[in-house]
Design a protein around this motif. Structure first.
Motif, mmCIF file in Angstrom:
data_model
loop_
_atom_site.group_PDB
_atom_site.id
_atom_site.type_symbol
_atom_site.label_atom_id
_atom_site.label_comp_id
_atom_site.label_asym_id
_atom_site.label_seq_id
_atom_site.Cartn_x
_atom_site.Cartn_y
_atom_site.Cartn_z
ATOM 1 N N LEU A 117 0.864 -1.175 0.000
ATOM 2 C CA LEU A 117 0.000 0.000 0.000
ATOM 3 C C LEU A 117 0.905 1.232 0.000
ATOM 4 C CD1 LEU A 117 -2.965 0.966 0.166
ATOM 5 C CD2 LEU A 117 -2.727 0.935 2.641
ATOM 6 N N PRO A 118 1.361 1.618 -1.198
ATOM 7 C CA PRO A 118 2.263 2.779 -1.260
ATOM 8 C C PRO A 118 1.599 4.016 -0.669
ATOM 9 C CG PRO A 118 2.156 1.655 -3.376
ATOM 10 C CD PRO A 118 1.100 1.059 -2.502
ATOM 11 N N GLU A 119 2.345 4.773 0.109
ATOM 12 C CA GLU A 119 1.793 5.985 0.695
ATOM 13 C C GLU A 119 1.318 6.918 -0.402
ATOM 14 O OE1 GLU A 119 3.679 7.834 4.137
ATOM 15 O OE2 GLU A 119 5.090 6.157 4.100
ATOM 16 N N ASN A 120 0.167 7.481 -0.189
ATOM 17 C CA ASN A 120 -0.439 8.401 -1.141
ATOM 18 C C ASN A 120 -0.651 7.738 -2.501
ATOM 19 O OD1 ASN A 120 -1.644 10.840 -1.549
ATOM 20 N ND2 ASN A 120 0.241 11.959 -1.947
ATOM 21 N N GLY A 121 -0.781 6.425 -2.495
ATOM 22 C CA GLY A 121 -0.934 5.678 -3.732
ATOM 23 C C GLY A 121 -2.273 5.861 -4.412
ATOM 24 N N LEU A 122 -3.243 6.413 -3.714
ATOM 25 C CA LEU A 122 -4.558 6.601 -4.313
ATOM 26 C C LEU A 122 -4.624 7.852 -5.171
ATOM 27 C CD1 LEU A 122 -6.834 5.625 -1.291
ATOM 28 C CD2 LEU A 122 -6.208 4.249 -3.258
ATOM 29 N N GLY A 123 -3.588 8.689 -5.116
ATOM 30 C CA GLY A 123 -3.575 9.898 -5.926
ATOM 31 C C GLY A 123 -4.296 11.058 -5.278
ATOM 32 N N GLY A 124 -4.855 10.863 -4.122
ATOM 33 C CA GLY A 124 -5.552 11.929 -3.416
ATOM 34 C C GLY A 124 -4.625 12.581 -2.407
ATOM 35 N N SER A 125 -5.211 13.214 -1.428
ATOM 36 C CA SER A 125 -4.417 13.860 -0.396
ATOM 37 C C SER A 125 -3.747 12.805 0.475
ATOM 38 C CB SER A 125 -5.309 14.772 0.446
ATOM 39 O OG SER A 125 -6.294 13.986 1.088
ATOM 40 N N THR A 126 -2.794 13.267 1.230
ATOM 41 C CA THR A 126 -2.073 12.323 2.087
ATOM 42 C C THR A 126 -3.004 11.767 3.157
ATOM 43 O OG1 THR A 126 -1.345 14.112 3.518
ATOM 44 C CG2 THR A 126 0.141 13.460 1.736
ATOM 45 N N ALA A 127 -2.644 10.628 3.666
ATOM 46 C CA ALA A 127 -3.448 9.962 4.690
ATOM 47 C C ALA A 127 -3.332 10.709 6.014
ATOM 48 C CB ALA A 127 -2.971 8.525 4.855
ATOM 49 N N ILE A 128 -4.429 10.729 6.762
ATOM 50 C CA ILE A 128 -4.368 11.320 8.099
ATOM 51 C C ILE A 128 -3.925 10.290 9.124
ATOM 52 C CG2 ILE A 128 -6.112 13.062 7.611
ATOM 53 C CD1 ILE A 128 -7.976 11.236 9.438
ATOM 54 N N ALA A 129 -4.013 9.021 8.752
ATOM 55 C CA ALA A 129 -3.567 7.952 9.647
ATOM 56 C C ALA A 129 -3.038 6.803 8.795
ATOM 57 C CB ALA A 129 -4.716 7.465 10.523
ATOM 58 N N ARG A 130 -1.965 6.196 9.249
ATOM 59 C CA ARG A 130 -1.385 5.043 8.588
ATOM 60 C C ARG A 130 -0.811 4.153 9.685
ATOM 61 N NH1 ARG A 130 0.799 3.386 3.471
ATOM 62 N NH2 ARG A 130 2.585 2.019 3.724
ATOM 63 N N GLY A 131 -1.015 2.860 9.542
ATOM 64 C CA GLY A 131 -0.473 1.940 10.525
ATOM 65 C C GLY A 131 -0.164 0.596 9.910
ATOM 66 N N THR A 132 0.769 -0.109 10.516
ATOM 67 C CA THR A 132 1.126 -1.462 10.105
ATOM 68 C C THR A 132 1.190 -2.322 11.347
ATOM 69 O OG1 THR A 132 3.494 -1.013 10.292
ATOM 70 C CG2 THR A 132 2.498 -0.691 8.127
ATOM 71 N N GLY A 133 1.077 -3.615 11.150
ATOM 72 C CA GLY A 133 1.204 -4.505 12.291
ATOM 73 C C GLY A 133 0.861 -5.934 11.946
ATOM 74 N N SER A 134 0.962 -6.764 12.949
ATOM 75 C CA SER A 134 0.614 -8.177 12.831
ATOM 76 C C SER A 134 -0.712 -8.395 13.534
ATOM 77 C CB SER A 134 1.683 -9.049 13.492
ATOM 78 O OG SER A 134 2.912 -8.885 12.844
ATOM 79 N N VAL A 135 -1.449 -9.357 13.033
ATOM 80 C CA VAL A 135 -2.719 -9.705 13.655
ATOM 81 C C VAL A 135 -2.859 -11.223 13.609
ATOM 82 C CG1 VAL A 135 -4.019 -9.431 11.510
ATOM 83 C CG2 VAL A 135 -5.209 -9.246 13.676
ATOM 84 N N GLY A 136 -3.428 -11.781 14.652
ATOM 85 C CA GLY A 136 -3.637 -13.224 14.717
ATOM 86 C C GLY A 136 -5.072 -13.529 15.096
#
Length: 180
Positions: free
Chosen positions: A73-92
């Protein structure tokens, strides 16, 4: 009368023991194990098909996770304004959640994931009256799945909850909805 030279006379006497010794080394007859033998007979492997071993694994440290997220999910990959929140992590199987503060308006929550099997994640935004969606995941070391976009009405606080049946890694971004 003719006599044999001494070397030729000794040849049969030397040749017979040598042949017997070699015959013992190259024999293909297997002796049957005795009932009192402590050594078990050698097992014969049986051919069977199995899945090929793979070196692909989920990212397991912060650097690998950020590299994966930048590709998934490249940052700002949608071509719109920058994201107000971005996060990554593991989930089980225990799931994971993130609280989203109300910011007003209509927003897109974009999620990408990867796990060993490609099994989808269940994502919910909001509470009991929120939006629930299955998010397709890519497979570790294999094909990537397209990110999934879920609409969020951000007039009230919400919880982004992710449930998985197996270990997975995720990346999410919150963007203003185009045209709002």
């Amino acid at each position: 009368m003719r006599s044999n030279p001494p070397a030729l006379a000794a040849l049969p006497a030397l040749l017979v023991p040598t042949l017997l010794a070699l015959a013992g080394c190259t024999s293909t007859d297997a002796a049957a194990p005795s009932a009192s033998s402590a050594t078990p007979p050698a097992s014969t492997p049986s051919p069977s098909s199995s899945a090929p071993a793979t070196d692909a694994a989920l990212p397991d440290d912060a650097t690998e996770l950020e590299q994966w997220a930048a590709n998934a999910l490249p940052e700002n990959g949608l071509g719109g304004s920058t994201a107000i929140a971005r996060g990554t992590g593991s989930v089980g199987p225990a799931g994971a959640s993130v609280d989203l503060d109300p910011v007003g308006g209509s927003w897109d929550v974009v999620i990408a994931c990867e796990n060993a099997s490609g099994a989808p994640l269940t994502v919910e935004i909001g509470g009991a009256d929120g939006t629930t969606a299955d998010v397709a995941c890519g497979t570790a070391g294999g094909s990537a799945a397209q990110p999934t976009t879920i609409r969020w009405d951000a007039t009230t606080a919400a919880t982004l909850r992710v449930d998985a049946t197996t270990e997975a890694v995720i990346v999410y971004e919150v963007h203003p909805r185009a045209g709002t």
